[in-house]
Design a protein around this motif. Structure first.
Motif, PDB file in Angstrom:
ATOM      1  N   ARG A  40     115.172  -6.098 -27.321  1.00 35.86           N
ATOM      2  CA  ARG A  40     116.210  -6.191 -26.281  1.00 35.86           C
ATOM      3  C   ARG A  40     116.872  -4.851 -25.997  1.00 35.86           C
ATOM      4  O   ARG A  40     117.222  -4.548 -24.857  1.00 35.86           O
ATOM      5  N   PHE A  41     117.089  -4.078 -27.061  1.00 38.47           N
ATOM      6  CA  PHE A  41     117.951  -2.899 -26.923  1.00 38.47           C
ATOM      7  C   PHE A  41     117.253  -1.578 -27.224  1.00 38.47           C
ATOM      8  O   PHE A  41     117.888  -0.524 -27.159  1.00 38.47           O
ATOM      9  N   ASP A  42     115.971  -1.621 -27.551  1.00 40.54           N
ATOM     10  CA  ASP A  42     115.187  -0.411 -27.777  1.00 40.54           C
ATOM     11  C   ASP A  42     115.864   0.532 -28.774  1.00 40.54           C
ATOM     12  O   ASP A  42     115.903   1.743 -28.585  1.00 40.54           O
ATOM     13  N   ALA A  43     116.446  -0.039 -29.826  1.00 40.91           N
ATOM     14  CA  ALA A  43     117.085   0.780 -30.857  1.00 40.91           C
ATOM     15  C   ALA A  43     116.021   1.613 -31.564  1.00 40.91           C
ATOM     16  O   ALA A  43     114.941   1.122 -31.883  1.00 40.91           O
ATOM     17  N   GLN A  44     116.342   2.857 -31.835  1.00 34.13           N
ATOM     18  CA  GLN A  44     115.409   3.768 -32.490  1.00 34.13           C
ATOM     19  C   GLN A  44     115.788   4.042 -33.945  1.00 34.13           C
ATOM     20  O   GLN A  44     114.921   4.263 -34.783  1.00 34.13           O
ATOM     21  N   ASN A  45     117.078   4.032 -34.223  1.00 36.51           N
ATOM     22  CA  ASN A  45     117.547   4.286 -35.579  1.00 36.51           C
ATOM     23  C   ASN A  45     117.247   3.063 -36.447  1.00 36.51           C
ATOM     24  O   ASN A  45     117.687   1.956 -36.129  1.00 36.51           O
ATOM     25  N   PRO A  46     116.501   3.221 -37.530  1.00 34.99           N
ATOM     26  CA  PRO A  46     116.208   2.060 -38.386  1.00 34.99           C
ATOM     27  C   PRO A  46     117.461   1.315 -38.838  1.00 34.99           C
ATOM     28  O   PRO A  46     117.445   0.092 -38.978  1.00 34.99           O
ATOM     29  N   LYS A  47     118.577   2.040 -39.040  1.00 35.13           N
ATOM     30  CA  LYS A  47     119.801   1.396 -39.492  1.00 35.13           C
ATOM     31  C   LYS A  47     120.368   0.448 -38.438  1.00 35.13           C
ATOM     32  O   LYS A  47     121.118  -0.473 -38.773  1.00 35.13           O
ATOM     33  N   SER A  48     120.019   0.688 -37.180  1.00 38.78           N
ATOM     34  CA  SER A  48     120.474  -0.212 -36.115  1.00 38.78           C
ATOM     35  C   SER A  48     119.799  -1.573 -36.201  1.00 38.78           C
ATOM     36  O   SER A  48     120.302  -2.562 -35.649  1.00 38.78           O
TER      37      SER A  48
END
Length: 560
Positions: A316-324
């Motif tokens: 949904r949000f294309d998060a790149q940071n693994p912590k996200s």
């Protein structure tokens, strides 16, 4: 995993077992019930699970390894082998002095994190001398009116050495500002402050009802906190997206999961609409789940939650940071399962619920006192609840290997089932315009109410056994030591508030509140202005009243 030929053989062998072994036994003796379901009635439970029930499971894609996507097996690589979960005990009652004493007691007895409960007036943004506060001061938690109260609560407790969770929502910005101000006075670098504010207003509209402002300004305050804390207090979790109260209101495990993650989606979208970058604030999001009675269903729920959030943040949000993508959560044992009858039985319930949380990989845990169905817990019951966690950690072996129930045919199948049902619910939420719209239309509330009604019917008709309540009762109950807050303590808190108002610089307070009002009417981030106001000893009620006057108060529609 098993290949197609293996599965065919297992399927055939199971059919033979059904016909030749279990079939005649059931025909002759029957089973305890015609139908078995998980604790909330959300999932059917088969008689037996085999590899055929997890034939579609792809180890790398669906499970993976701890600390790696999809995080089903845990967000960290060593989990409880590296560091035990934070052991929190909910505390806060009466006066700030009493809460300080309880905090010191818990720390001395091995608690590794503090969990702060607030009284109802504080939760609703009222000072102790307000008409609306009469009779409620200090009853459900500690009364906090001004920064002086917060200074008293944490007197002698260095904020760089503890993690503090605060169960506060509508006035979360004010209590967080006070916590930051105490840290500043102690000389603690803001980057070292650790803890969590609940700050989950959508859940308040669904279940708990300690809201103040309408949804739109509430979302603005929340995203202001996200932005401020990302820069100022990066180790502090800015929200605890709570399924706990949704479950307490009557939701099934799948509903708890779907509505919690749905709220999370809504918060992320609001932050993105406010111009924030997903990988800047998402690592500070945390979750708060209920540990209910059915151990295996709860473990499946926790595992499904991690996998679902990783998928949501990726797709949904294309998060790149693994912590996200790492869902980290706090767990509290289920208050709604505690009974006033035979209160010692609650120790057993809490222990099993805590075991489920540990097996499910929780990051922190609160265990309820046995007497919380009656009143605030006594020191003795709090110590027993804390010892429950310590026995789990050091004697049970449950924390010695990571995700110990992985590979169980039942648990893996149930994880898939809970996940599938929760995603189905989320699809319906999307069709209704998202969680905020579904909440405003009362759809979410009706779903939970339907389940709660059916559960109560089952209890009253003894279809659902509650030990000590509708079965296995006793004629006489022993007396229980109850923690009480007196009228004298309420007056003491009001006197303290009056002293603060008499001692402070009124011009500084008025200037700080005027600046806050101007910021609220504009677009500035509100948090710096709230910090300035509380440092001038403006009260919780005064700050919230400025925002009430600017934003208005929420008036819910009727649930039909």
């Amino acid at each position: 995993m098993f290949d197609a030929d293996d599965l065919a053989e297992i399927r055939e062998a199971r059919e033979d077992w059904e016909d030749e072994t279990v079939g005649p036994t059931v025909e002759r003796f029957g089973e305890r019930k015609a139908e078995f379901t998980t604790d909330t009635g959300g999932q059917d439970v088969k008689r037996l699970y085999t590899p055929d029930d997890v034939a579609e499971l792809d180890y790398e894609e669906d499970l993976g390894f701890p600390g790696e996507e999809p995080y089903t097996r845990g967000p960290y690589s060593t989990m409880h082998r590296g560091r035990l979960w934070t052991m929190r005990q909910y505390a806060g009652f009466g006066t700030p002095e009493e809460t300080n004493e309880r905090f010191e007691y818990l720390i001395e007895n091995g608690s590794s994190g503090l969990s702060m409960a607030f009284d109802l007036p504080t939760q609703m943004g009222y000072d102790s001398d307000a008409d609306m506060a009469a009779g409620e001061v200090g009853k459900s938690g500690v009364a906090i009116d001004s920064l002086r109260d917060m200074e008293t609560v944490f007197d002698g407790i260095p904020l760089d050495e503890v993690s503090t969770s605060m169960t506060i929502n509508a006035p979360a910005s004010v209590l967080l500002a006070m916590y930051i101000a105490v840290g500043d006075k102690q000389g603690v670098d803001r980057e070292e402050l650790r803890g969590t504010i609940q700050n989950d207003l959508l859940k308040e509209y669904i279940a708990r009802n300690t809201y103040i402002y309408p949804p739109e300004p509430s979302m603005r305050i929340i995203t202001d906190i996200f932005e401020f804390c990302a820069a100022e207090t990066p180790k502090f979790n800015t929200i605890s997206i709570s399924g706990y109260h949704v479950r307490e209101a009557g939701a099934t495990a799948a509903q708890e999961l779907a509505f919690t993650l749905g709220n999370g989606i809504e918060y992320v979208e609001a932050a993105l609409d406010a111009g924030l970058d997903v990988d800047e604030f998402a690592p500070q999001l945390s979750f708060f789940f209920n540990a209910h009675n059915n151990i295996l269903e709860e473990v499946a729920k926790f595992r499904a939650a991690r996998r679902m959030w990783a998928t949501i943040m990726d797709e949904r949000f294309d998060a790149q940071n693994p912590k996200s993508k790492q869902l980290k959560f706090h767990t509290q044992t289920a208050g709604s399962t505690l009974t006033a009858q035979q209160v010692d039985n609650n120790i057993v319930r809490v222990a099993y619920q805590a075991l489920a949380a540990v097996l499910g990989g929780t990051q922190s845990l609160h265990t309820n006192g046995k007497d919380e169905a009656l009143a605030l817990p006594t020191e003795e019951s709090v110590r027993t609840a804390l010892r429950t966690q310590q026995i789990l950690a050091h004697e049970s072996g449950a924390a010695d290997t990571i995700d110990p129930l992985a590979g169980s045919y039942y648990v893996e199948s149930l994880t898939d089932d809970v996940e599938a049902e929760a995603f189905d619910i989320l699809d319906t939420v999307d069709q209704k315009g998202g969680m905020r719209r579904a909440i405003e239309d009362q759809w979410v509330q009706r779903q939970i109410q339907d389940v709660a009604y059916e559960r109560q019917r089952e209890i009253e008709e003894k279809e659902r056994v509650i030990v000590g309540v509708n079965e296995f009762e006793v004629d006489e109950e022993p007396e229980v030591d109850i923690q009480e807050v007196t009228e004298e303590e309420e007056q003491k808190q009001i006197d303290r508030l009056n002293e603060v108002k008499a001692d402070r610089d009124d011009e500084a307070v008025e200037a700080a509140l005027a600046a806050l009002r101007e910021a609220a009417e504009g677009e500035d981030n509100l948090m710096p202005y709230i910090v300035d106001a509380v440092k001038a000893y403006a009260t919780v009620g005064e700050v919230c009243n400025v925002l009430r006057e600017t934003f208005g108060e929420y008036q819910p529609g009727a649930a039909i």
